[in-house]
Design a protein around this motif. Structure first.
Motif, short mmCIF file in Angstrom:
data_model
loop_
_atom_site.label_atom_id
_atom_site.label_comp_id
_atom_site.label_asym_id
_atom_site.label_seq_id
_atom_site.Cartn_x
_atom_site.Cartn_y
_atom_site.Cartn_z
N THR A 28 37.83 -16.55 55.59
CA THR A 28 37.96 -17.43 54.47
C THR A 28 37.25 -17.07 53.36
N GLU A 69 42.55 -22.32 51.49
CA GLU A 69 41.39 -22.72 52.20
C GLU A 69 40.02 -21.63 51.51
N ASP A 112 35.63 -21.61 51.18
CA ASP A 112 34.28 -22.01 51.21
C ASP A 112 33.73 -21.91 49.84
N ARG A 162 36.65 -25.71 53.06
CA ARG A 162 36.06 -25.59 54.44
C ARG A 162 34.64 -26.00 54.71
#
Length: 280
Positions: A30, A96, A98, A121
């Motif tokens: 991610t 998605e 971070d 996330r």
């Protein structure tokens, strides 16, 4: 690939901006999108911190519209900075991510998480504070003079980011050496016009208003809040406010550290960030 060597890349956003960015690290994970501090550009990210994170995760550094090598108009509010960041993320086709927000980058990260919660996330908020927080409505005279100087130097970095203690100052000297090591394909300086727009946005964000804290209850993504114990740019009590207001959060305060705690303790903070991001 490293912060020392990653090429400057460019991508067009739907708003007409051509965004400058660097993307490297462990593909297939991610991505972590980094949001930079006041007057910061791609080269102000500490290679010791970013490379340690990139050893296990894919990292994306970028300049907002009107900042450094990115074209377009600098957003006038942090709500607009949030919209701008989402335009960049959408241009990359990411569904998605971070978020890693440092200083005013933390303001932007909060806006991104509030505006597009399904995208986010996990969140790292470093050296930052909530809208309407404590003692954020403009800087005191001495920090203001260093922060707003037309041409900044190493002494301004030391004052704004590190404590005057010998230990902290030594770490500051090491940090300055790291961020100026890269000689080729460096980012452009942030213009004085963009500086002034960012400064005005900071003043607006910092208008005291405890009711603004209520909106943070909408951030459901797990959040790591961290700071130094003596932040003179975004006073440390604001980290406690963030941790109290965001439901699924945890807080770490680093000792003998100012606003740039993450550059004073790059390896330690990188390890903490990676542990946090790996949690289920």
């Amino acid at each position: 690939m490293s912060q020392y060597t990653a090429p400057n890349l460019f991508i067009a956003g739907a708003n007409g901006t051509t965004y400058a960015y660097r993307r490297f690290g462990q593909a297939g994970t991610t991505p972590i999108v980094f949001f930079q501090h006041f007057r910061g550009n791609l080269d102000n990210w500490d290679p010791a911190l970013v490379d340690a994170i990139a050893a296990e995760r894919e990292v994306i550094l970028f300049d907002a519209s009107g900042i450094a090598l990115s074209t377009g108009t600098t957003p006038a509010t942090f709500k607009d900075f949030g919209h701008d960041a989402l335009t960049f993320i959408d241009a990359l086709g990411l569904d998605e991510v971070d978020l890693f927000g440092f200083s005013i980058g933390g303001f932007v990260a909060q806006e991104v998480a509030l505006q597009r919660p399904d995208l986010v996330r996990r969140i790292v908020l470093a050296g930052t504070g909530p809208e309407g927080g404590e003692n954020m409505h403009g800087w005191a005279d001495e920090p203001h003079a260093h922060a707003m100087k037309d041409v900044q130097d190493a002494e301004d970095i030391h004052y704004l980011f590190f404590n005057p203690s010998p230990e902290s100052r030594k770490k500051g000297e090491e940090f300055v050496g790291r961020i100026f090591t890269r000689a080729e394909d460096r980012d452009a300086d942030v213009s004085l016009a963009a500086r002034d727009i960012q400064s005005a946005a900071i003043i607006e964000w910092g208008i005291p208003n405890p009711a603004k804290l209520d909106r943070l209850a909408s951030i459901q993504a797990p959040t790591l809040v961290a700071n130094g114990d003596n932040d003179i740019m975004v006073p440390t009590p604001n980290s406690y406010l963030l941790a109290d207001a965001i439901p699924n959060s945890e807080l770490t305060i680093y000792a003998n550290a100012n606003h740039g705690f993450l550059f004073q303790y790059p390896q330690e903070f990188a390890a903490e960030v990676l542990t946090f991001l790996q949690k289920n």
